[in-house]
Design a protein around this motif. Structure first.
Motif, PDB file in Angstrom:
ATOM      1  N   LYS A  60       0.847  -1.187   0.000  1.00 59.77           N
ATOM      2  CA  LYS A  60       0.000   0.000   0.000  1.00 59.77           C
ATOM      3  C   LYS A  60       0.882   1.237   0.000  1.00 59.77           C
ATOM      4  CE  LYS A  60      -3.448  -2.524   2.712  1.00 59.77           C
ATOM      5  NZ  LYS A  60      -4.177  -2.581   3.997  1.00 59.77           N
ATOM      6  N   VAL A  61       0.377   2.309  -0.556  1.00 63.67           N
ATOM      7  CA  VAL A  61       1.091   3.596  -0.691  1.00 63.67           C
ATOM      8  C   VAL A  61       2.473   3.413  -1.325  1.00 63.67           C
ATOM      9  CG1 VAL A  61      -0.155   4.592   1.247  1.00 63.67           C
ATOM     10  CG2 VAL A  61       2.090   3.604   1.671  1.00 63.67           C
ATOM     11  N   MET A  62       2.611   2.411  -2.194  1.00 63.85           N
ATOM     12  CA  MET A  62       3.907   2.148  -2.837  1.00 63.85           C
ATOM     13  C   MET A  62       4.371   3.350  -3.653  1.00 63.85           C
ATOM     14  SD  MET A  62       6.289  -0.170  -3.422  1.00 63.85           S
ATOM     15  CE  MET A  62       7.582  -0.516  -4.629  1.00 63.85           C
ATOM     16  N   ASP A  63       3.474   3.878  -4.486  1.00 65.10           N
ATOM     17  CA  ASP A  63       3.848   5.015  -5.331  1.00 65.10           C
ATOM     18  C   ASP A  63       4.135   6.254  -4.492  1.00 65.10           C
ATOM     19  OD1 ASP A  63       3.532   3.437  -7.569  1.00 65.10           O
ATOM     20  OD2 ASP A  63       1.450   4.058  -7.901  1.00 65.10           O
ATOM     21  N   GLN A  64       3.311   6.460  -3.479  1.00 63.03           N
ATOM     22  CA  GLN A  64       3.524   7.627  -2.616  1.00 63.03           C
ATOM     23  C   GLN A  64       4.844   7.505  -1.855  1.00 63.03           C
ATOM     24  OE1 GLN A  64       0.808   5.807  -2.851  1.00 63.03           O
ATOM     25  NE2 GLN A  64      -1.072   7.020  -2.677  1.00 63.03           N
ATOM     26  N   ALA A  65       5.167   6.279  -1.426  1.00 66.37           N
ATOM     27  CA  ALA A  65       6.425   6.065  -0.706  1.00 66.37           C
ATOM     28  C   ALA A  65       7.619   6.380  -1.597  1.00 66.37           C
ATOM     29  CB  ALA A  65       6.504   4.623  -0.203  1.00 66.37           C
ATOM     30  N   PHE A  66       7.525   5.976  -2.868  1.00 65.79           N
ATOM     31  CA  PHE A  66       8.609   6.283  -3.807  1.00 65.79           C
ATOM     32  C   PHE A  66       8.756   7.795  -3.976  1.00 65.79           C
ATOM     33  CE2 PHE A  66       9.660   7.512  -8.183  1.00 65.79           C
ATOM     34  CZ  PHE A  66      10.965   7.012  -8.259  1.00 65.79           C
ATOM     35  N   THR A  67       7.630   8.475  -4.193  1.00 61.47           N
ATOM     36  CA  THR A  67       7.670   9.930  -4.393  1.00 61.47           C
ATOM     37  C   THR A  67       8.221  10.647  -3.168  1.00 61.47           C
ATOM     38  OG1 THR A  67       5.753   9.790  -5.873  1.00 61.47           O
ATOM     39  CG2 THR A  67       6.282  11.962  -4.968  1.00 61.47           C
TER      40      THR A  67
END
Length: 709
Positions: free
Chosen positions: A598-605
């Motif tokens: 979860k929140v994989m993309d947000q974590a990357f950003t």
């Protein structure tokens, strides 16, 4: 002429010998092993030879970086713990239930003791390992004291050789640790050179790699600090540490400048006329990377460091070329060049540092042993959870071994010990490495053993595998697993003459042990990264705000700067550690089950943006000694940015709930207008750097709402 060639050959060999710490460790282990094993192999006492050799391996794996006096204390503690463990195994093995309970309970105790310090971590790990070795070599026909005596004798013999060599070169471990720091910095600089020129998309990818490489640099700095602190407790004259402290401070300074970012360089990368100029910066970073590598070599070999003359030429050429471009574009590169020039000057003066009699302070863990143990006795503590998971693996392995009466089922324990790690990512990585490495090692080992029927041949195979195991242990674990598997096979074959029939049982035991470790970390209190990201982000923002605050204090009042810069260095260190934790969380999330990403993309950003923020703040910190702030808007805006970072951190962690408008957008508009009003000047450059810090902070604030708990 012949004498000159021999001398040159000898010097080259000596240099090559000291250049590779892993080779030195491997050679030290094999030398100790060879001296112990050969007499007993020749006299047909294979059991004694193999048991002594296993003691050497356990001692080598227990060894940590320490001062000679500390190493002596550690050796005494190691032998005592090994004696207690091995005697307990041989005395309790005939009583399975008591033995099983003692094995599981002692595992938890050893893991907790290992959390006291790095020294105890190595000793406790070795104690568990040598206990498993004692189980593998247990023979009911022998007196109870024979195997413990042999295992401890092997460990003591290796320990004494290692101690003797360390007394001959007592500062060698510091040289090795600092060299690893400069090598990590070299890799970081090499990757950063790829930014010039680069597109926006390329910068995101490079920024991600830089964040991961930054983890290696910061970890190396932490390890250097730890070893320096260990030495500081043991040396009689603290001034003996001064050269190493100067190198450590230099490494910190170079890292800060390397991690700095002043502008978005793709703005110039899109202009063809600036391509050669940006390639010049790329070459400068490449040469600085090479210089850092030379410093590492200097630390390892003792040869004089010769600063590359080409760096000065490149700096002069870039200064000349920058003067040709429009003033509006000059400001994008002039601070960067100044920053890199200071790194060039620092490295150039490496052999003639500023004379100083003061010893800079380094942060130390001031908790008592009792306090460190007490801190771990919480179920939420990662080390306590690791101890319970490992003991769970040993419990299931023991039950399988007991009820199924497996032959040498202790391989399950040994595999679980090697595979089990505190985090899901590390355990999953070790799982595949261990299974594939063990299967490959068993197949290759059994095949080779058939071709070496003599004890002498198998002894040479065992020694060779021990050398390559320690050679690859730190850098290529999958290779190391292959060689240690062949080593154990050849050792067992010397004592039991087992052949192809062990192929399947050993493979099955390895798979069981590895799967137990994976299942334990997967289902026993897994700490999925999506749960940790909000807290880690809040902590990273808080530490960045504190780092920023410390810089502003020095800019506002130069007199607040302490003599040894301790407060500043501590704030910087904590900011980088927090950034590392966030980076590692995102890295770990990539290998977790899909439902847990979860929140994989947000974590990357957020990882990318936080590292960018830290880079901009580092740029301000790297310039703090020469900046002279004249614009009042700088102080007002900086204070607002700092407050925003702190407020955002509190909101994410739910420590406070504010209804205040913490948007930086109106302030950034005002700041940009002010920048446009100014001519090209130092003040304009300062405000542009501040604008970049504010812009990234605003982006983080907007993105953070997606992961707010």
């Amino acid at each position: 002429m012949l004498q000159f060639k021999n001398t040159a050959w000898y010097l080259n060999l000596k240099t090559e010998f000291w250049r590779h710490p892993n080779r030195l460790t491997a050679l030290k282990v094999v030398t100790a092993m060879f001296a112990l094993v050969l007499p007993f192999i020749v006299t047909n006492h294979a059991y004694i030879a193999v048991t002594l050799a296993l003691g050497v391996v356990a001692a080598a794996l227990s060894e940590t970086d320490d001062h000679p006096r500390g190493r002596l204390k550690a050796l005494i503690t190691t032998i005592i713990s090994f004696a207690i463990t091995t005697c307990s195994v041989t005395l309790l093995k005939p009583f399975p239930l008591i033995f099983g309970f003692g094995f599981i309970a002692s595992t938890i105790v050893f893991v907790i003791i290992g959390g006291i310090s790095e020294r105890y971590r190595g000793i406790s790990y070795g104690a568990i390992l040598i206990g498993i070795y004692a189980m593998l070599g247990y023979d009911n026909d022998l007196d109870w004291y024979v195997q413990p005596f042999l295992l401890c004798s092997g460990a003591l013999f290796y320990g004494l050789i290692s101690l003797f060599l360390l007394y001959r070169k007592p500062w060698r471990l510091l040289d090795e640790q600092l060299s690893m720091g400069f090598i990590a910095l070299s890799k970081y600089l090499e990757e950063k050179s790829k930014l010039f020129p680069s597109s926006t998309n390329e910068q995101v990818d490079i920024g991600n790699k830089l964040a991961l490489l930054n983890v290696e640099v910061v970890n190396a700095l932490e390890k250097c600090k730890e070893v320096i602190n260990i030495y500081s407790h043991e040396v009689d004259d603290q001034k003996d540490l001064l050269p190493y402290l100067q190198r450590f401070m230099l490494l910190q300074s170079l890292h800060e400048r390397a991690a700095s970012s002043h502008e978005k360089y793709e703005r110039l990368g899109n202009k063809i006329e600036y391509k050669e100029l940006l390639e010049g910066f790329s070459e400068l970073l490449h040469q600085l990377s090479h210089a850092a590598e030379l410093v590492a070599e200097n630390m390892l070999t003792g040869q004089e460091y010769n600063h590359p003359v080409s760096i000065g030429w490149i700096v002069n050429a870039l200064e000349f070329e920058i003067e040709k471009i429009p003033e509006k574009d000059q400001q994008l590169l002039i601070l960067l060049l100044h920053n890199l020039s200071r790194s060039h000057v620092s490295l150039k003066n490496l052999n003639t540092p500023e004379r100083s009699t003061s010893i800079p302070r380094l942060g130390q863990d001031k908790r008592t042993v009792k306090e460190r143990i007490k801190d771990q006795l919480r179920f939420s503590h990662p080390r306590m959870r690791y101890a319970i998971r490992l003991s769970f693996c040993f419990t299931i392995g023991f039950l399988l071994n007991y009820f199924l009466e497996l032959e040498k089922g202790e391989w399950i324990y040994m595999t679980s010990l090697f595979v089990s790690q505190p985090t899901y990512r590390e355990t999953r990585q070790r799982l595949f490495q261990r299974i594939l490495g063990t299967i490959s090692g068993v197949v290759i080992g059994v095949s080779i053993i058939q071709l070496l029927p003599t004890d002498l041949g198998q002894m040479l195979l065992m020694l060779s595998c021990a050398f390559f195991f320690f050679l690859y242990l730190r850098n290529k674990y999958s290779y190391a697993v292959v060689f240690i598997t062949i080593y154990v096979l050849s050792a067992n074959n010397l004592t039991s003459s087992a052949g192809m029939e062990i192929l399947i049982p050993r493979t099955i035991d390895t798979v069981i042990g590895a799967l137990l470790s994976f299942l334990a970390v997967r289902f026993l209190w897994p700490n999925w990264q999506y749960k940790r990201v909000p807290k880690l982000l809040a902590d990273a923002l808080d530490k960045n705000a504190n780092y920023f605050h410390t810089i502003l204090n020095e800019l506002n009042d130069k007199n607040t700067k302490s003599d040894d810069d301790y407060d500043y260095r501590l704030a910087r260190r904590l900011a980088h550690k927090a950034d590392n934790e966030l980076t590692l969380a995102w890295r770990s999330m990539r290998v977790e089950p899909h439902k847990k990403r979860k929140v994989m993309d947000q974590a990357f950003t957020l990882t990318y943006l936080n590292h960018a923020l830290l880079s901009y703040v580092s740029a301000l910190g790297a310039q703090r000694d020469i900046l002279h702030i004249k614009q009042n808007i700088f102080h007002d805006t900086a204070q607002h940015i700092e407050n925003t970072l702190v407020e955002t951190s509190h909101l994410i962690s739910n420590n406070s709930r504010s209804n205040a408008d913490i948007s930086l957008k109106p302030l950034l508009v005002t700041l940009k207008d002010k920048i446009n009003e100014l001519d090209v000047s130092e003040e304009r450059q300062q405000l542009r750097l501040l604008y970049n810090i504010g812009a990234v902070s605003n982006k983080i604030m907007n993105e953070a709402s997606a992961v707010k708990r």
